[in-house]
Design a protein around this motif. Structure first.
Motif, PDB file in Angstrom:
ATOM      1  N   TRP A  83       0.859  -1.181   0.000  1.00 58.25           N
ATOM      2  CA  TRP A  83       0.000   0.000   0.000  1.00 58.25           C
ATOM      3  C   TRP A  83       0.901   1.240   0.000  1.00 58.25           C
ATOM      4  CZ3 TRP A  83       1.003  -2.443   4.619  1.00 58.25           C
ATOM      5  CH2 TRP A  83       1.378  -1.648   5.692  1.00 58.25           C
ATOM      6  N   SER A  84       0.316   2.378  -0.319  1.00 60.92           N
ATOM      7  CA  SER A  84       1.085   3.613  -0.411  1.00 60.92           C
ATOM      8  C   SER A  84       0.827   4.499   0.806  1.00 60.92           C
ATOM      9  CB  SER A  84       0.738   4.377  -1.691  1.00 60.92           C
ATOM     10  OG  SER A  84      -0.643   4.687  -1.729  1.00 60.92           O
ATOM     11  N   ILE A  85       1.840   5.247   1.194  1.00 61.12           N
ATOM     12  CA  ILE A  85       1.773   6.158   2.337  1.00 61.12           C
ATOM     13  C   ILE A  85       2.220   7.537   1.866  1.00 61.12           C
ATOM     14  CG2 ILE A  85       2.613   6.642   4.667  1.00 61.12           C
ATOM     15  CD1 ILE A  85       3.262   3.658   4.939  1.00 61.12           C
ATOM     16  N   ASN A  86       1.422   8.543   2.105  1.00 57.28           N
ATOM     17  CA  ASN A  86       1.795   9.898   1.739  1.00 57.28           C
ATOM     18  C   ASN A  86       2.920  10.398   2.630  1.00 57.28           C
ATOM     19  OD1 ASN A  86      -0.175  10.125  -0.296  1.00 57.28           O
ATOM     20  ND2 ASN A  86      -1.732  10.717   1.196  1.00 57.28           N
ATOM     21  N   CYS A  87       3.900  11.035   2.021  1.00 51.48           N
ATOM     22  CA  CYS A  87       5.012  11.598   2.792  1.00 51.48           C
ATOM     23  C   CYS A  87       4.606  12.924   3.423  1.00 51.48           C
ATOM     24  CB  CYS A  87       6.219  11.821   1.885  1.00 51.48           C
ATOM     25  SG  CYS A  87       7.011  10.316   1.311  1.00 51.48           S
ATOM     26  N   PRO A  88       5.225  13.303   4.531  1.00 54.18           N
ATOM     27  CA  PRO A  88       4.955  14.626   5.106  1.00 54.18           C
ATOM     28  C   PRO A  88       5.477  15.709   4.169  1.00 54.18           C
ATOM     29  CG  PRO A  88       6.838  13.613   6.186  1.00 54.18           C
ATOM     30  CD  PRO A  88       6.256  12.568   5.286  1.00 54.18           C
ATOM     31  N   MET A  89       4.892  16.873   4.238  1.00 59.63           N
ATOM     32  CA  MET A  89       5.307  17.997   3.398  1.00 59.63           C
ATOM     33  C   MET A  89       5.794  19.131   4.301  1.00 59.63           C
ATOM     34  SD  MET A  89       4.881  16.747   0.448  1.00 59.63           S
ATOM     35  CE  MET A  89       5.097  18.171  -0.614  1.00 59.63           C
ATOM     36  N   PRO A  90       7.097  19.237   4.507  1.00 66.80           N
ATOM     37  CA  PRO A  90       7.621  20.262   5.413  1.00 66.80           C
ATOM     38  C   PRO A  90       7.507  21.664   4.808  1.00 66.80           C
ATOM     39  CG  PRO A  90       9.426  19.188   4.284  1.00 66.80           C
ATOM     40  CD  PRO A  90       8.175  18.459   3.867  1.00 66.80           C
ATOM     41  N   LYS A  91       7.521  22.656   5.676  1.00 69.69           N
ATOM     42  CA  LYS A  91       7.469  24.051   5.231  1.00 69.69           C
ATOM     43  C   LYS A  91       8.892  24.560   5.000  1.00 69.69           C
ATOM     44  CE  LYS A  91       3.119  24.958   7.633  1.00 69.69           C
ATOM     45  NZ  LYS A  91       2.430  25.778   8.656  1.00 69.69           N
ATOM     46  N   LEU A  92       9.590  23.858   4.127  1.00 67.55           N
ATOM     47  CA  LEU A  92      10.963  24.209   3.770  1.00 67.55           C
ATOM     48  C   LEU A  92      11.037  24.454   2.271  1.00 67.55           C
ATOM     49  CD1 LEU A  92      12.945  21.491   5.798  1.00 67.55           C
ATOM     50  CD2 LEU A  92      12.766  23.915   6.377  1.00 67.55           C
ATOM     51  N   ASN A  93      11.977  25.270   1.861  1.00 60.02           N
ATOM     52  CA  ASN A  93      12.179  25.551   0.443  1.00 60.02           C
ATOM     53  C   ASN A  93      13.358  24.742  -0.092  1.00 60.02           C
ATOM     54  OD1 ASN A  93      10.113  27.560   0.309  1.00 60.02           O
ATOM     55  ND2 ASN A  93      11.516  29.014   1.293  1.00 60.02           N
TER      56      ASN A  93
END
Length: 409
Positions: free
Chosen positions: A248-258
């Motif tokens: 199954w697939s797991i969404n990765c976290p999306m950090p507030k970094l550029n």
């Protein structure tokens, strides 16, 4: 009558087994040399299973493997952490004889067990601690296609207490889809053969061949197409449940970094995403606390890491971000800056960065991490190779005293 003190020799096999099952794997190598009884207890298959399930705390070991294509063997040497340096030992502790001439293309590690993928040859499973290896059966004929690339994973089934190898194919563009053929091999199974399983793999995904194992799961990084153009991708994890044999697939976290770069590894037996921001020069570490609920928590955020400035001071070509993340080591995360030459150790608890030079500089091969494991590959029940040929001999490489010293460091 004088009271006699109880000695180790008075202990029954059951009591001795209970005590030794709590000893770290590296120390068991020495314990096997104490007496015939200790060797017999440690070599029992049930003891190995008990030791694995006890989850004895094991420190990751940094090793160097020489992949020099001009020699007929690949040597493994321990690497020690010194003051701002990494020193490679002169005494190989394991040597993989390459008598077939096949080049080892890639390797994967699970609980201290190495799986080597070889060109047009069956993969090889190796335990460097016990110096044993198993050559796996050949794959099913329809999977040996020149235009396709094999991807492997190695995981431990916590329920049945066995290691499983998973294999599937990707094309030259590293794309996987729902029609991808997936095969599984259980080490030590009765039939000792690959079997196909159904796999619900996310469509339109590009596999980034980074493999990380945590207890019960094997994980890969994928880039999933969103349909918004050639550069419209989101990072997701492709996870394999070793017990249920399901994807199954797991969404990765999306950090507030550029301008971040994503790496996948494990930390304290949890799956973590490590982000390095080239714009803000910081490291963020996110841990997956619950597989089913996709619950990510930000564990650490580093101070500024000016990698470009460090490279210039060393007279090296500036790099904005580190290269490969080797994994968890010495209470931190070990990054590669220049392969075989320079590395960076980030200790998140102390928020400290240490830059390390390799001594001597390595021309071939690479550094890698593994956690010692006492699984006896040549004692697998009805396993692929249960003969003396499955034991790697080191005679002539170093004296017995040197080899014992290396193993217990």
């Amino acid at each position: 009558m004088e009271n006699r003190k109880t000695e180790f020799s008075d202990l029954t096999s059951d009591i001795l087994s209970h005590i030794l099952a709590k000893v770290p794997a590296k120390s068991l190598v020495c314990c096997r040399c104490v007496s015939k009884l200790w060797r017999h207890v440690i070599d029992e298959p049930c003891f190995v299973t008990t030791h694995l399930m006890n989850k004895v705390v094991e420190k990751s070991q940094l090793v160097y493997i020489d992949f020099n294509k001009n020699i007929l063997s690949n040597q493994m040497c321990l690497v020690q952490h010194g003051s701002n340096n990494l020193t490679v030992s002169n005494h190989p502790v394991t040597q993989i004889l390459n008598t077939t001439g096949n080049i080892y293309l890639e390797y994967f590690i699970c609980d201290g067990i190495f799986l080597y993928h070889r060109a047009m040859a069956p993969p090889l499973v190796l335990n460097p601690l016990t110096k044993e290896y198993v050559e796996l059966p050949s794959l099913l004929p329809q999977t040996m296609l020149p235009q396709m690339k094999s991807v492997y994973g190695l995981g431990f089934d916590l329920e049945s207490k066995v290691h499983k190898v998973v294999h599937f194919l990707i094309n030259n563009a590293h794309r996987i889809n729902s029609s991808t053929t997936v095969q599984v091999l259980t080490l030590g199974s009765d039939n000792n053969s690959w079997r196909e399983i159904s796999a619900d793999i996310p469509p339109k995904a590009v596999l980034i061949n980074t493999i990380v194992t945590v207890p019960g799961y094997v994980n890969w990084i994928c880039m999933k197409e969103n349909g918004g153009g050639i550069f419209d991708f989101d990072p997701v994890l492709l996870s394999f449940d070793v017990e249920k044999e399901e994807f199954w697939s797991i969404n990765c976290p999306m950090p507030k970094l550029n301008g971040w770069k994503l790496s996948l590894t494990s930390w304290k037996q949890s799956l973590v995403c490590v982000f390095f921001s080239t714009a803000e020069k910081r490291i963020e570490v996110w841990a997956l606390k619950d597989y089913k609920s996709n619950n990510w928590i930000k564990e650490f955020c580093s101070k500024e890491v000016d990698l470009v400035k460090w490279c210039k001071n060393k007279g090296l070509f500036p790099r904005k971000a580190p290269g490969r993340l080797l994994g968890e080591w010495n209470d931190g995360f070990l990054f590669e800056i220049y392969a075989g030459k320079n590395y960076m150790l980030y200790n998140p608890n102390e928020d400290n960065i240490e830059f390390l030079d390799v001594l001597p500089t390595l021309e071939y091969g690479e550094l890698m991490l593994f956690t010692p494991n006492f699984t006896r590959l040549t004692r697998l029940r009805n396993g692929p190779m249960a003969t003396k040929e499955g034991i790697i001999h080191l005679e002539g490489l170093a004296s017995k005293k040197d080899k014992l010293r290396e193993l217990i460091l």
